[in-house]
Design a protein around this motif. Sequence first.
Motif, PDB file in Angstrom:
ATOM      1  N   ARG A  44      -0.162  -0.186  -2.215  1.00 33.88           N
ATOM      2  CA  ARG A  44       1.169   0.256  -2.192  1.00 33.88           C
ATOM      3  C   ARG A  44       2.688  -0.074  -1.683  1.00 33.88           C
ATOM      4  O   ARG A  44       3.147  -1.713  -1.767  1.00 33.88           O
TER       5      ARG A  44
ATOM      6  N   ARG B  26       5.569  -1.468  -0.076  1.00 35.74           N
ATOM      7  CA  ARG B  26       4.817  -3.164   0.830  1.00 35.74           C
ATOM      8  C   ARG B  26       5.482  -3.987  -0.571  1.00 35.74           C
ATOM      9  O   ARG B  26       4.827  -5.233  -0.754  1.00 35.74           O
TER      10      ARG B  26
ATOM     11  N   TYR C 128       6.411 -13.618   0.468  1.00 36.95           N
ATOM     12  CA  TYR C 128       5.605 -14.314   1.069  1.00 36.95           C
ATOM     13  C   TYR C 128       5.434 -15.042  -0.661  1.00 36.95           C
ATOM     14  O   TYR C 128       3.871 -14.535  -0.362  1.00 36.95           O
TER      15      TYR C 128
ATOM     16  N   ASN D 187       0.271 -19.797  -6.126  1.00 38.96           N
ATOM     17  CA  ASN D 187      -0.798 -20.277  -6.949  1.00 38.96           C
ATOM     18  C   ASN D 187      -0.950 -18.547  -8.048  1.00 38.96           C
ATOM     19  O   ASN D 187      -2.220 -18.625  -8.584  1.00 38.96           O
ATOM     20  N   SER D 188      -0.239 -17.443  -7.681  1.00 41.35           N
ATOM     21  CA  SER D 188      -0.735 -16.443  -8.150  1.00 41.35           C
ATOM     22  C   SER D 188       0.015 -16.793  -9.430  1.00 41.35           C
ATOM     23  O   SER D 188       1.230 -16.040  -9.356  1.00 41.35           O
TER      24      SER D 188
ATOM     25  N   ILE E 231      -0.712  -5.383  -0.802  1.00 47.73           N
ATOM     26  CA  ILE E 231       0.619  -4.202  -2.352  1.00 47.73           C
ATOM     27  C   ILE E 231      -0.800  -3.833  -2.557  1.00 47.73           C
ATOM     28  O   ILE E 231       0.046  -2.890  -3.606  1.00 47.73           O
TER      29      ILE E 231
ATOM     30  N   SER F 219       4.002 -16.469  -2.996  1.00 50.52           N
ATOM     31  CA  SER F 219       2.408 -17.397  -3.776  1.00 50.52           C
ATOM     32  C   SER F 219       3.013 -18.133  -4.770  1.00 50.52           C
ATOM     33  O   SER F 219       2.256 -17.403  -5.866  1.00 50.52           O
TER      34      SER F 219
ATOM     35  N   TRP G 270      -7.957  -1.477 -13.126  1.00 48.20           N
ATOM     36  CA  TRP G 270      -7.333  -1.401 -13.468  1.00 48.20           C
ATOM     37  C   TRP G 270      -7.033  -0.510 -14.621  1.00 48.20           C
ATOM     38  O   TRP G 270      -8.070  -0.696 -14.901  1.00 48.20           O
TER      39      TRP G 270
ATOM     40  N   ASP H  82       1.508   1.049 -10.461  1.00 46.66           N
ATOM     41  CA  ASP H  82       0.352   0.593 -10.643  1.00 46.66           C
ATOM     42  C   ASP H  82      -0.264  -0.342  -8.860  1.00 46.66           C
ATOM     43  O   ASP H  82      -1.853   0.116  -8.395  1.00 46.66           O
ATOM     44  N   LEU H  83       0.658   0.254  -8.675  1.00 47.33           N
ATOM     45  CA  LEU H  83       0.045  -1.056  -6.676  1.00 47.33           C
ATOM     46  C   LEU H  83       0.240   0.682  -5.749  1.00 47.33           C
ATOM     47  O   LEU H  83      -0.040   1.141  -5.784  1.00 47.33           O
TER      48      LEU H  83
ATOM     49  N   TYR I 252      -5.528  -7.519  -7.106  1.00 46.56           N
ATOM     50  CA  TYR I 252      -5.717  -8.944  -8.693  1.00 46.56           C
ATOM     51  C   TYR I 252      -6.668  -9.572  -8.276  1.00 46.56           C
ATOM     52  O   TYR I 252      -7.470 -10.112  -8.961  1.00 46.56           O
TER      53      TYR I 252
ATOM     54  N   VAL J 127      -8.632 -15.808  -3.275  1.00 50.48           N
ATOM     55  CA  VAL J 127      -7.111 -16.023  -2.678  1.00 50.48           C
ATOM     56  C   VAL J 127      -6.131 -16.440  -3.761  1.00 50.48           C
ATOM     57  O   VAL J 127      -5.008 -16.679  -3.835  1.00 50.48           O
ATOM     58  N   ARG J 128      -7.085 -17.311  -4.892  1.00 50.40           N
ATOM     59  CA  ARG J 128      -5.400 -17.830  -5.620  1.00 50.40           C
ATOM     60  C   ARG J 128      -5.370 -16.947  -6.633  1.00 50.40           C
ATOM     61  O   ARG J 128      -4.358 -17.161  -6.196  1.00 50.40           O
ATOM     62  N   VAL J 129      -4.879 -16.064  -6.792  1.00 52.36           N
ATOM     63  CA  VAL J 129      -4.493 -15.212  -7.455  1.00 52.36           C
ATOM     64  C   VAL J 129      -3.853 -14.081  -6.771  1.00 52.36           C
ATOM     65  O   VAL J 129      -3.198 -13.269  -6.936  1.00 52.36           O
ATOM     66  N   CYS J 130      -4.066 -14.087  -5.118  1.00 50.93           N
ATOM     67  CA  CYS J 130      -3.438 -12.664  -5.449  1.00 50.93           C
ATOM     68  C   CYS J 130      -1.862 -13.312  -4.378  1.00 50.93           C
ATOM     69  O   CYS J 130      -1.516 -14.819  -4.444  1.00 50.93           O
ATOM     70  N   PRO J 131      -0.809 -12.562  -4.876  1.00 51.31           N
ATOM     71  CA  PRO J 131       0.534 -12.556  -4.649  1.00 51.31           C
ATOM     72  C   PRO J 131       1.050 -12.531  -3.844  1.00 51.31           C
ATOM     73  O   PRO J 131       2.039 -12.953  -3.405  1.00 51.31           O
ATOM     74  N   THR J 132       0.893 -12.254  -2.087  1.00 52.45           N
ATOM     75  CA  THR J 132       0.815 -12.160  -1.545  1.00 52.45           C
ATOM     76  C   THR J 132       0.423 -12.826   0.235  1.00 52.45           C
ATOM     77  O   THR J 132       0.805 -12.417   1.050  1.00 52.45           O
ATOM     78  N   GLN J 133      -0.612 -13.656  -0.771  1.00 49.13           N
ATOM     79  CA  GLN J 133      -1.587 -14.582   0.448  1.00 49.13           C
ATOM     80  C   GLN J 133      -2.272 -13.398   1.595  1.00 49.13           C
ATOM     81  O   GLN J 133      -2.456 -13.235   2.945  1.00 49.13           O
TER      82      GLN J 133
ATOM     83  N   ASN K 135       6.048  -7.994  -0.746  1.00 46.93           N
ATOM     84  CA  ASN K 135       6.033  -8.885  -0.008  1.00 46.93           C
ATOM     85  C   ASN K 135       6.211 -10.052  -1.257  1.00 46.93           C
ATOM     86  O   ASN K 135       5.225 -10.428  -0.210  1.00 46.93           O
TER      87      ASN K 135
ATOM     88  N   CYS L  86      -2.615  -5.133  -5.502  1.00 40.89           N
ATOM     89  CA  CYS L  86      -2.082  -4.680  -7.032  1.00 40.89           C
ATOM     90  C   CYS L  86      -3.789  -4.966  -7.459  1.00 40.89           C
ATOM     91  O   CYS L  86      -3.358  -5.246  -8.618  1.00 40.89           O
TER      92      CYS L  86
END
Lengths: 389, 265
Positions: free
Chosen positions: A109, A112, A119, A123-124, B159, A121, A49, A106-107, B163, B135-141, A115, B161
């Motif tokens: 992709r 996408r 999806y 936990n993120s 994507i 999440s 980053w 910064d992505l 992270y 796995v915990r941080v990934c925003p898209t699984q 996403n 990112c």
Amino acid sequence: MFENALRGSKGYWAWIILLLLVLGAGFANYLRQWVFGLGITGMSRDVSWGLYIGQFTFLVGVAASAVMLVLPYYLHDYKVFGKITILGEFVAIAAVTMCLSFIIVDLGRPDRAFNVLLYPSPNSVLFWDMIVLNGYLFLNLLVGWTVLGCEQRGAPPPKWIKPFIYLSIPWAISIHTVTAFLYAGLPGRGFWLTAIMAPRFLGSAFASGPSLLILLSFLLRRTTTFDPGREAIQALAKIVTYAMVVSCFFVACELFTVYYSQVPEHVSHFTYLFSGLHGKSGMVPLWWGVIIMGLLATILLIIPQTRNSDTILPIACALAFASLWIEKGIQLVVVGFIPNPMETVTQYAPTLPEMSITLGVWALGALILTLLYKVAVAVREQEPAGMSH
Amino acid sequence: MDKTRRDFLKIAGLSALGLGAKPAADAFAQSAQGPKIAPIPEALKAKRWAMVVNLKKFKESGPDALQACVDACHTIHNVPKFDNPKDEVKWIWTESLAHALPNEEHHFLEEFVKEQMKGLPILVLCNHCDNPPCVRVCPTQATFRRLDGVVMMDYHRCIGCRYCMAGCPFGARSLNWRDPRPFIKTKLNREYPTRTRGVVEKCNFCDERLAKGLKPACVEACKNKEIIFGDLEDPKSEVRELLRANFAVRRKPQLGTQPQVYYIV
Ligand code: SF4
């Protein structure tokens, strides 16, 4: 209301065109990045980053700092902030828009990006950051625009807007807390793994945002007939002063824990900042710049004579802003990766296209802010006589 | 329009509206009892895959054995090789002992490495942690953990990112900073997908080979049992036997990620 943004002096249009040019150049470079990939930037496997995420982090703070106006004005009925609060809300709108743009550029992709919604999440932390940032943008657009619209008609703001205003206060705190949690919850990054990250983020945000607002107020006073009032500026200056002192204190707390405990994973990053690590010292001059500018600004702000001076106050604010911009907008993110998990040093420097894209996003923010301020100032100029907000 | 054709269209329209939802509903009903996956009879199965890297054996075999593991993996997975270190992508590589295990570093480690390890570095790769922060941080699984412990990447969902790269304490992940395809210098393996620019990749414990009943490529490349792969939950497995008979360390265990690559020193 918006038609006001389309009428302006030669200087106004020259400024708009300049911003559009910078924005255009940034966009052209972004197209190059789109085709080539993020390899066009200075980021690498080790420092994954860089400038984009740094700017994002810094600007979340600027956006959150609007709460420093909203809270005294709406919660404590602090009338002095009557004219300036809307300026803070509009800074928040521009800053959040820039934040979201920096995430997108910064992505790897960007095609996408959705996403994250497809999806979800929980936990993120990034998922939550997206929610709070978009929510904050919505709240500020709603509140700012509604209040200004009423002002134009000479009517008080409607009752239904109040809950949204109150909601925006904890919401502002949340955007910066969640952004700090992006960093403070990662097990392997000693530089970020500290419970004081979120408080430190808030402290520096409440210094950088209001100091930007003071600078903007001086600018508006010079270029338009609009004057937020000396008292409001001075009240803001006191907020910046306290926030700078608190920020310095938080950094000192961090330094104490790091250097007294001497845990290597935490010390190594600061060694890289203060004097360089393994013979590599790319960040050392900038870091000393941060310290000197920050301390100087704090001193100038603490002394009443300099804080009260209309010539020195902007200088102090510019120093504070610059210091925090480098600290949070570049170093906080980059130095988290230096040294890397293998304790080796890979340095980072942004490339030209990367800087152009970054400038482009700033130009976008400045453009949004200019248009919004133009409308706000025009509404104020047309205000029915005797009516004060 | 003749009748049959009209009826057909009607039915088609109906199914598009209502009946079309049937498969989707079925899918949900299924997921309530856990997803149904067609069994692959030849696949290798385990409750908990793990790897034991035997540094003593690598000392006997020398540097070529290390390189053989790296090459086997990178060839089979179409891992690109860039000239600019900034763009680097790697799944398995070598690090000096002090860099691989920074917590074990001391002033005289170099002497030990020279005397006891012939100055050799050690292999590092994704640890397929039991409690993976990536796995915990990934925003898209896009990165997820399989029930048998393999931490996987979905290249089609990521994507970019990064992270997960910030979250990984082992530097195991790489982004494709640019299009990797022109930089695949080895013979293209058509059995494994190449990646696009902008997605993250890393070691996958050769899940595609496990599905075919094969051990991971790096394990297979070892002539002398330098790396052993097996089921940690099976007390009779070779990995368990090795861990019973030898003292083994893991990278950065203090972080609580529960790495599943063990090193016998
Ligand atoms: S880069 Fe891809 S795999 Fe990694 S956290 Fe982001 S979406 Fe998930």
